[in-house]
Design a protein around this motif. Sequence first.
Motif, mmCIF file in Angstrom:
data_model
loop_
_atom_site.group_PDB
_atom_site.id
_atom_site.type_symbol
_atom_site.label_atom_id
_atom_site.label_comp_id
_atom_site.label_asym_id
_atom_site.label_seq_id
_atom_site.Cartn_x
_atom_site.Cartn_y
_atom_site.Cartn_z
ATOM 1 N N ASP A 134 37.216 19.217 46.558
ATOM 2 C CA ASP A 134 35.836 19.834 46.807
ATOM 3 C C ASP A 134 35.077 19.079 47.547
ATOM 4 N N THR A 135 35.076 18.665 48.904
ATOM 5 C CA THR A 135 34.319 17.687 49.450
ATOM 6 C C THR A 135 33.015 17.963 49.568
ATOM 7 N N GLY A 136 32.354 19.080 49.658
ATOM 8 C CA GLY A 136 31.085 19.369 49.333
ATOM 9 C C GLY A 136 30.425 18.931 48.018
ATOM 10 N N ASN A 137 31.303 19.429 47.067
ATOM 11 C CA ASN A 137 30.607 18.894 45.721
ATOM 12 C C ASN A 137 30.916 17.404 45.459
ATOM 13 N N SER A 138 31.666 16.742 45.942
ATOM 14 C CA SER A 138 32.052 15.313 45.993
ATOM 15 C C SER A 138 30.839 14.617 46.647
ATOM 16 N N ALA A 139 30.411 15.029 47.845
ATOM 17 C CA ALA A 139 29.319 14.218 48.387
ATOM 18 C C ALA A 139 27.936 14.623 47.594
ATOM 19 N N TYR A 140 27.866 15.818 47.125
ATOM 20 C CA TYR A 140 26.687 16.219 46.444
ATOM 21 C C TYR A 140 26.533 15.446 45.277
ATOM 22 N N LEU A 141 27.726 15.013 44.493
ATOM 23 C CA LEU A 141 27.377 14.269 43.173
ATOM 24 C C LEU A 141 27.245 13.060 43.506
ATOM 25 N N GLY A 142 27.949 12.432 44.636
ATOM 26 C CA GLY A 142 27.806 11.076 44.896
ATOM 27 C C GLY A 142 26.399 10.863 45.316
ATOM 28 N N ALA A 157 20.341 6.898 54.368
ATOM 29 C CA ALA A 157 21.044 7.367 55.715
ATOM 30 C C ALA A 157 22.799 7.540 55.032
ATOM 31 N N HIS A 158 23.192 8.615 56.115
ATOM 32 C CA HIS A 158 24.387 9.134 55.820
ATOM 33 C C HIS A 158 25.405 8.632 56.942
ATOM 34 N N PHE A 159 26.422 8.066 56.441
ATOM 35 C CA PHE A 159 27.698 7.870 57.696
ATOM 36 C C PHE A 159 28.957 8.547 56.974
ATOM 37 N N THR A 160 29.394 9.320 58.085
ATOM 38 C CA THR A 160 30.361 10.328 57.630
ATOM 39 C C THR A 160 31.437 10.293 58.625
ATOM 40 N N GLY A 161 32.431 11.282 58.631
ATOM 41 C CA GLY A 161 33.539 11.247 59.429
ATOM 42 C C GLY A 161 33.616 12.007 60.692
ATOM 43 N N PHE A 162 34.903 12.372 61.152
ATOM 44 C CA PHE A 162 34.977 13.135 62.592
ATOM 45 C C PHE A 162 34.379 14.622 62.223
ATOM 46 N N LEU A 163 33.937 14.913 63.351
ATOM 47 C CA LEU A 163 33.287 16.216 63.441
ATOM 48 C C LEU A 163 34.329 17.366 63.473
ATOM 49 N N VAL A 164 35.675 16.970 64.155
ATOM 50 C CA VAL A 164 36.628 18.007 64.012
ATOM 51 C C VAL A 164 37.247 18.321 62.750
ATOM 52 N N ASP A 165 37.131 17.140 61.824
ATOM 53 C CA ASP A 165 37.312 17.186 60.272
ATOM 54 C C ASP A 165 36.799 18.539 59.532
ATOM 55 N N PRO A 166 37.310 19.402 59.089
ATOM 56 C CA PRO A 166 36.684 20.547 58.501
ATOM 57 C C PRO A 166 35.928 20.244 57.238
ATOM 58 N N ASN A 167 36.051 18.843 56.677
ATOM 59 C CA ASN A 167 35.272 18.423 55.670
ATOM 60 C C ASN A 167 33.957 18.044 56.102
ATOM 61 N N THR A 168 33.486 17.573 57.324
ATOM 62 C CA THR A 168 32.635 16.771 57.673
ATOM 63 C C THR A 168 31.337 17.643 57.503
ATOM 64 N N GLN A 169 31.346 18.664 57.949
ATOM 65 C CA GLN A 169 29.890 19.570 58.184
ATOM 66 C C GLN A 169 29.627 19.911 56.459
ATOM 67 N N LEU A 170 30.801 20.212 55.715
ATOM 68 C CA LEU A 170 30.503 20.540 54.496
ATOM 69 C C LEU A 170 29.782 19.283 53.486
ATOM 70 N N ARG A 171 30.157 18.180 54.063
ATOM 71 C CA ARG A 171 29.683 16.834 53.584
ATOM 72 C C ARG A 171 28.063 16.570 53.965
ATOM 73 N N ILE A 172 27.982 16.910 55.096
ATOM 74 C CA ILE A 172 26.619 16.748 55.628
ATOM 75 C C ILE A 172 25.675 17.722 54.927
ATOM 76 N N ASP A 173 26.109 18.801 54.808
ATOM 77 C CA ASP A 173 25.165 19.900 54.065
ATOM 78 C C ASP A 173 24.816 19.773 52.508
ATOM 79 N N ALA A 174 26.045 18.979 52.150
ATOM 80 C CA ALA A 174 25.972 18.675 50.499
ATOM 81 C C ALA A 174 25.007 17.564 50.273
ATOM 82 N N VAL A 175 24.875 16.669 51.265
ATOM 83 C CA VAL A 175 23.996 15.461 51.150
ATOM 84 C C VAL A 175 22.476 15.809 51.250
ATOM 85 N N GLN A 176 22.508 16.778 52.208
ATOM 86 C CA GLN A 176 21.052 17.299 52.613
ATOM 87 C C GLN A 176 20.571 18.082 51.403
ATOM 88 N N LYS A 177 21.579 18.821 50.774
ATOM 89 C CA LYS A 177 21.021 19.720 49.505
ATOM 90 C C LYS A 177 20.856 18.766 48.577
#
Length: 345
Positions: A134-142, A157-177
């Motif tokens: 659950d990449t969103g939850n993992s990024a949020y908890l981290g 600062a948030h350093f993350t992965g490929f934009l084609v990776d379906p998980n990347t936007q979920l992680r960006i949103d979770a860190v911002q949340k």
Amino acid sequence: MSVTHNLFAPIAAGAIAVGALASPGFASDTKVAMVPGGPHPYFAAWEQAGADAVKDFGLAGADYRVPQKWELSQQNQLLESLLTQGYNSFLIFPGDPVGTNSIVGELTAEGAPVLSLAGCLKQPSEDLFCLGTDTGNSAYLGTQELIKAMGGKGRIAHFTGFLVDPNTQLRIDAVQKAADESNGAVEVVQVIADIDAPEPAEEKINAFLAAQGGEVDGIVTTAWVPAVVAANALRRMGDKRIKMVGIDHDEVVLGAIKDGFVHGTMLQNPYGQGYIGAYAIDKIRGGCTVKADAPFGSTALTDKFIDSGTSFVGPDKVDTYIEAMQAVTKELMSDFDATYLNCAS
């Protein structure tokens, strides 16, 4: 500890002893291909997972096959080739959450069941379900752990992965949340994406820290290579003021946690994904069906999601992180059939 490690030197978490939970039976004709979207150290544990699944479940094969590049066309061509070579089931990390649906439809039309592994397809899709972090939850908890380490305030600062990776936007949103929940005390001042490869990660992370390192209080990384590069950069800088929470279990990151340059890391469970995925797809080929009322989770991409587990590891647990991965995998295996499958007695 030496710190001149190979960038792609993941600790061999494949030696996870879950075979005691397996129920060896008759030899199976299941030959499963485990295919990521392209070369990446995260997926390396799938190879050992497949080998262990063959041994524990009597599969005909469970082989790790990698496209040469992160290009959807290359993954599609590889999948088509593997089908002609006799592979009759597939565990796939989608090269694109929408675009991969086409080849998945072709595979299932030929009678080869498909599971999405480590990343999910956009529904509707012909895959049976998605097994991944659950990449969103993992990024949020981290990010929450990072904010605590920063004393509840500061600039991230948030350093993350490929934009084609379906998980990347979920992680960006979770860190911002997580930052937004601080009521203005924490700000995400920079997001650098598309850097889950050595060259772009080295270039962009080092340039950012050289120019703006003094203006940030924390770093969260939500992809493997940025975690390694950022950990190395903080060590070279000798900087323990900037707090960092990484991801995954590369020995560079684990060593930086031990030495105080990184606060902690969010574990994923790639071995468990491959091992349980191979088990599940063999059960499906053996006549089991997925329960209509299975307690799947939901993500932005799918409502057929099974969480393969995540865990924060700080200095107090860095030497026992494999046990944490073992525990998650064993728990999933212990009641997988009863929870998700209908199988003839």
